[in-house]
Motif scaffolding. Structure first.
Motif, PDB file in Angstrom:
ATOM      1  N   ASP A   1     -10.002  16.465   1.406  1.00 50.37           N
ATOM      2  CA  ASP A   1      -9.845  15.956   0.036  1.00 50.37           C
ATOM      3  C   ASP A   1      -8.394  16.131  -0.381  1.00 50.37           C
ATOM      4  O   ASP A   1      -7.584  16.678   0.369  1.00 50.37           O
ATOM      5  CB  ASP A   1     -10.817  16.666  -0.934  1.00 50.37           C
ATOM      6  N   GLN A   2      -8.044  15.659  -1.552  1.00 46.12           N
ATOM      7  CA  GLN A   2      -6.655  15.801  -2.041  1.00 46.12           C
ATOM      8  C   GLN A   2      -6.665  15.773  -3.564  1.00 46.12           C
ATOM      9  O   GLN A   2      -5.985  14.975  -4.194  1.00 46.12           O
ATOM     10  CB  GLN A   2      -5.724  14.719  -1.457  1.00 46.12           C
ATOM     11  N   TRP A   3      -7.445  16.684  -4.142  1.00 44.35           N
ATOM     12  CA  TRP A   3      -7.607  16.665  -5.601  1.00 44.35           C
ATOM     13  C   TRP A   3      -6.304  16.926  -6.334  1.00 44.35           C
ATOM     14  O   TRP A   3      -6.100  16.481  -7.461  1.00 44.35           O
ATOM     15  CB  TRP A   3      -8.669  17.694  -6.038  1.00 44.35           C
ATOM     16  N   GLY A   4      -5.417  17.671  -5.692  1.00 46.51           N
ATOM     17  CA  GLY A   4      -4.148  18.019  -6.343  1.00 46.51           C
ATOM     18  C   GLY A   4      -3.341  16.798  -6.742  1.00 46.51           C
ATOM     19  O   GLY A   4      -2.624  16.822  -7.749  1.00 46.51           O
ATOM     20  N   VAL A   5      -3.474  15.735  -5.960  1.00 44.06           N
ATOM     21  CA  VAL A   5      -2.661  14.549  -6.233  1.00 44.06           C
ATOM     22  C   VAL A   5      -3.138  13.850  -7.514  1.00 44.06           C
ATOM     23  O   VAL A   5      -2.383  13.137  -8.170  1.00 44.06           O
ATOM     24  CB  VAL A   5      -2.743  13.589  -5.029  1.00 44.06           C
ATOM     25  N   GLU A   6      -4.397  14.091  -7.837  1.00 45.26           N
ATOM     26  CA  GLU A   6      -5.004  13.359  -8.958  1.00 45.26           C
ATOM     27  C   GLU A   6      -4.364  13.685 -10.303  1.00 45.26           C
ATOM     28  O   GLU A   6      -4.179  12.803 -11.137  1.00 45.26           O
ATOM     29  CB  GLU A   6      -6.515  13.646  -9.021  1.00 45.26           C
TER      30      GLU A   6
ATOM     31  N   GLY B   1       0.857  -1.196   0.000  1.00 43.84           N
ATOM     32  CA  GLY B   1       0.000   0.000   0.000  1.00 43.84           C
ATOM     33  C   GLY B   1       0.881   1.230   0.000  1.00 43.84           C
ATOM     34  O   GLY B   1       2.085   1.143   0.247  1.00 43.84           O
ATOM     35  N   ILE B   2       0.278   2.378  -0.273  1.00 44.97           N
ATOM     36  CA  ILE B   2       1.071   3.621  -0.349  1.00 44.97           C
ATOM     37  C   ILE B   2       0.292   4.775   0.282  1.00 44.97           C
ATOM     38  O   ILE B   2      -0.934   4.676   0.453  1.00 44.97           O
ATOM     39  CB  ILE B   2       1.461   3.911  -1.834  1.00 44.97           C
ATOM     40  N   GLY B   3       0.984   5.865   0.610  1.00 48.68           N
ATOM     41  CA  GLY B   3       0.316   7.038   1.221  1.00 48.68           C
ATOM     42  C   GLY B   3      -0.271   6.638   2.567  1.00 48.68           C
ATOM     43  O   GLY B   3       0.398   6.025   3.396  1.00 48.68           O
TER      44      GLY B   3
HETATM   45  O1  F6P Z   1      -1.648  10.089  -2.612  1.00 44.30           O
HETATM   46  C1  F6P Z   1      -3.012  10.275  -2.708  1.00 44.30           C
HETATM   47  C2  F6P Z   1      -3.762   9.206  -2.032  1.00 44.30           C
HETATM   48  O2  F6P Z   1      -5.052   9.326  -2.509  1.00 44.30           O
HETATM   49  C3  F6P Z   1      -3.696   9.305  -0.505  1.00 44.30           C
HETATM   50  O3  F6P Z   1      -4.589  10.195   0.022  1.00 44.30           O
HETATM   51  C4  F6P Z   1      -3.959   7.897  -0.128  1.00 44.30           C
HETATM   52  O4  F6P Z   1      -3.613   7.668   1.209  1.00 44.30           O
HETATM   53  C5  F6P Z   1      -3.091   7.164  -1.123  1.00 44.30           C
HETATM   54  O5  F6P Z   1      -3.264   7.905  -2.320  1.00 44.30           O
HETATM   55  C6  F6P Z   1      -3.405   5.708  -1.335  1.00 44.30           C
HETATM   56  O6  F6P Z   1      -4.686   5.515  -1.803  1.00 44.30           O
HETATM   57  P1  F6P Z   1      -5.350   4.076  -1.794  1.00 44.30           P
HETATM   58  O7  F6P Z   1      -5.458   3.624  -0.379  1.00 44.30           O
HETATM   59  O8  F6P Z   1      -6.681   4.266  -2.437  1.00 44.30           O
HETATM   60  O9  F6P Z   1      -4.473   3.144  -2.595  1.00 44.30           O
END
Ligand code: F6P
Length: 537
Positions: free
Chosen positions: A494-499, A152-154
Motif C-alpha cells: 500500500d502507499q497511504w502516505g502519498v494520499e 501517466g505518473i509514478g
Molecule cells: O504516487 C502514488 C501512486 O498511487 C503510485 O503508487 C501510482 O503508481 C501513481 O500514484 C499513479 O497512480 P495511477 O496509476 O492511479 O494514476
C-alpha cells in the motif's frame, strides 16, 4: 503471512553480537582469510547475470545468521502466500498478482479466470502493437501513427520509461514520449514536436483520477480538438486515444471508446505494473515479441525465487545483506549505480519500488516500529557519478552500500573501446571502495591521499542488456524488496502516505484559484507561501 517482530528473533540477537566481531575486521582481511571468497559469495544465474556479493562485510557466519532470520520470520510462507494469490495486501484487502502477469506462468496461481483475463489483455496489447507498428492502424487523416505519448505518473510512468530507455537498441521507428509531470513546460515541449493526426495518446492511470495525469490528459484532449481542423466525433477520437485503467467508467466518461480501454487488474500495484497493460507503451516501442521476452525473463526469476532454497536464493540473500546494513550497520542509504547510460532511470525506478513499498513505520501488528525500514535509494550512472559523488563514497564518513550494475557485452557495436573502458571503471570502483590504497606510496606519503577502503558493494553483471535479462533483473529487485518488507514486518503493497499530500494539494488548489486575498486557515509557513503566490496573481 506471519507478523513477527524481527528484533525479537533469536537470530537478530546473534546478528547484533556478530556485528561487533565484524566491525573489528576489514573487507581486505575477509578476502585474505578465504581464498574462495568469490566462489562462496557469488551466484552466476544461468550465465545471464552474475551476482557478486563478496565485497561485503559478511562471512559464512553472517550468512548463516541472516538465513536463520529469514527462516524465523517465515519468508518462505510469505513467498508462497504471494504466488498462490492470498490476500497479503491486508490494508487494501487484495492479493498481489504481478507475478501472475509474467508470460506462460500457470504453474503458480490456480485461478483460470485471472489467467483468461490476463491472456485477453495480452492479446489486446499484441494486436494494438502490431497494428500501430505495421501502420495498419491509421489516424483520422489516414496517416500512419508516428508518435506514442504515454500520459501517466509514478508506476504508470517509471517502469515503461526505465525499460524502453534501457532497451534503446530494440526500439522501432515510433517516437515515444512520456508526459508525467503536471508542469506545463513538459506538455508544451511534447506538443511542439508532434502533430495530432500522427499521434496516439495512452492515458495510463490505474485509478483514472490522479490529478497530474487527468490534468495532462484533459489539456491534451483540448489541444487535440483545437488542432484537428474538423469536428471531433467518436471515430476520430478512438483512432488517437487509448486508456489503461482499472476505472473503466471514468475512462468512458472521458470519451474513450470501450474497445480502446485496456483493463488493469486491481491486484496489480502501480509500481509493479509494467508487466500489465501499463506495458503497452513498452510493447509499442520494442514490439510485442520483445515485451514477451521481458515477461519471460521476469518469470524465470520468479521461478528461481519461488523454488530455490534460501542459501542459493538470490533475491533473499541480497535482501538479507541489505537488512544487515540498514538495520545493524545503520547505513541510511543505498546507491544504485548502473554502468550503462541507457539505464539512467533505474535509480528513480528503484526509488519508487523500494521507498513506496517499504517506507512504513507501523508494523503488521499495528505497532509503531522502533527499527529502520526502507533505506533511502539514490544513484546515478557511472562513469558520471565518479566525477561527482564518488569522492564521498571513497573518502567520506558515511558508509553507503552500493549496487554496481553493468553488462559484459555492449549493445552498441560501434566505438568498442568505450565499453572496455566502461567496464574497467566499473570493476575499478568496487575494488577501490573495498580495498582502498593504504599500502600505496601516495597514502604513506600523504594522509589526504589515503583511501581506507572497507566500503561494501554488490556487483550485478549482466551478460547483455536484452529484454529477457532486464526482466530477470527487475523481477530480482521486486522480490528482494518484497523479502525486506516481509522480514521488517510491514505491509509493502500500500502507499497511504502519498494520499495526504494529494488531498492537501487538491484543496490548496481550490484556495489558490479563489479571487479572494484573504485565505488564512493555514499554518504560518504555508500561509506565507500562499501570500507570496497571491501577490503575483
Ligand atoms: O504516487 C502514488 C501512486 O498511487 C503510485 O503508487 C501510482 O503508481 C501513481 O500514484 C499513479 O497512480 P495511477 O496509476 O492511479 O494514476
Amino acid at each position: 503471512m506471519k507478523n513477527i517482530n524481527p528484533t525479537k528473533t533469536i537470530s537478530w540477537k546473534y546478528l547484533e553480537n556478530h556485528l561487533q566481531e565484524m566491525k573489528k575486521t576489514t573487507i581486505n582481511d575477509l578476502f585474505k582469510i578465504d581464498k574462495n571468497r568469490f566462489e562462496n559469495f557469488s551466484i552466476n544465474f544461468e550465465n545471464k547475470i552474475l551476482f557478486d556479493y563478496s565485497k561485503n562485510f559478511i562471512n559464512k557466519t553472517t550468512i548463516h545468521y541472516l538465513i536463520n532470520l529469514a527462516k524465523e520470520t517465515k519468508c518462505i510462507d510469505a513467498i508462497n502466500s504471494m504466488f498462490y494469490g492470498k490476500k497479503i495486501n491486508i490494508t487494501e484487502q487484495k492479493s498481489v498478482l504481478h507475478t501472475a502477469l509474467r508470460y506462460n506462468h500457470n504453474y503458480f496461481l490456480k485461478n483460470k479466470k485471472i489467467y483468461n483475463n490476463i491472456d485477453k489483455i495480452l492479446k489486446k496489447i499484441e494486436n494494438i502493437s502490431n497494428n500501430i507498428i505495421s501502420g495498419t492502424w491509421k489516424g483520422y487523416t489516414n496517416k500512419k501513427i508516428k508518435n506514442i505519448i504515454n500520459i501517466g505518473i509514478g508506476g504508470s510512468h517509471l517502469g515503461p520509461l526505465m525499460v524502453t530507455e534501457s532497451l534503446q537498441e530494440y526500439k522501432n521507428k515510433l517516437n515515444l514520449f512520456f508526459l508525467s509531470n503536471i508542469d506545463s513546460n513538459k506538455l508544451i515541449k511534447i506538443i511542439n514536436k508532434i502533430k495530432p493526426e500522427e499521434s496516439l495518446f495512452i492515458i495510463a492511470s490505474k485509478t483514472f483520477s490522479t490529478q497530474e495525469t487527468m490534468t495532462n490528459a484533459l489539456s491534451i484532449k483540448k489541444w487535440f480538438i483545437k488542432n484537428i481542423n474538423i469536428n471531433l466525433n467518436k471515430d476520430i477520437f478512438s483512432k488517437h486515444f487509448i486508456a489503461v485503467t482499472n476505472n473503466i467508467n471514468s475512462a468512458i466518461d472521458f470519451g474513450i471508446n470501450k474497445n480502446n480501454i485496456l483493463p488493469l487488474l486491481s491486484e496489480i500495484g502501480g509500481r509493479f505494473s509494467l508487466w500489465s497493460s501499463i506495458g503497452l507503451s513498452i510493447s509499442l516501442s520494442i514490439g510485442f515479441n520483445n515485451f514477451k521476452k521481458l515477461l519471460q525473463g521476469a518469470n524465470k526469476m520468479d521461478y528461481h525465487f519461488f523454488s530455490t532454497p534460501i542459501n542459493r536464493n538470490i533475491p533473499i540473500i541480497m535482501a538479507l545483506i541489505s537488512i544487515w546494513y540498514n538495520n545493524f550497520w545503520n547505513t541510511e542509504t543505498e546507491a544504485i549505480i548502473p554502468y550503462c547510460d541507457n539505464m539512467r532511470f533505474l535509480p528513480s525506478y528503484l526509488q519508487q519500488l523500494n521507498m513506496e513499498s517499504n517506507g512504513k513505520s507501523i508494523d503488521r501488528n499495528g505497532n509503531k516500529i522502533k527499527y529502520q525500514t526502507s533505506p533511502i535509494i539514490w544513484g546515478d550512472v557511472g562513469t558520471n557519478g565518479q566525477h561527482s559523488f564518488f569522492q564521498m563514497l571513497h573518502q567520506g564518513t558515511k558508509l553507503i552500500p552500493c549496487d554496481f550494475i553493468a553488462s559484459a557485452i555492449s549493445n552498441s557495436k560501434k566505438y568498442t573501446n568505450h565499453h572496455i573502458k566502461l567496464i574497467a571503471n566499473y570493476i575499478a570502483q568496487t575494488k577501490a571502495l573495498a580495498f582502498g590504497n593504504i599500502n600505496s606510496f601516495s597514502c604513506k606519503k600523504n594522509l589526504y591521499q589515503c583511501c581506507f577502503g572497507n566500503k561494501p558493494s554488490n556487483s550485478i553483471f549482466l551478460k547483455k542488456i536484452t529484454p529477457y535479462n532486464l526482466g530477470l533483473l527487475i523481477s530480482y529487485y521486486e522480490h528482494k524488496i518484497f523479502i525486506q518488507g516481509v522480514i521488517l514486518n510491514i505491509f509493502s503493497f500500500d502507499q497511504w502516505g502519498v494520499e495526504l499530500g494529494k488531498e492537501i494539494a487538491n484543496y490548496l488548489y481550490k484556495d489558490l484559484n479563489k479571487n479572494s486575498q484573504n485565505i488564512n486557515q493555514y499554518d504560518y509557513s504555508s500561509q506565507g507561501l500562499i501570500n507570496f503566490y497571491k501577490h503575483f496573481h
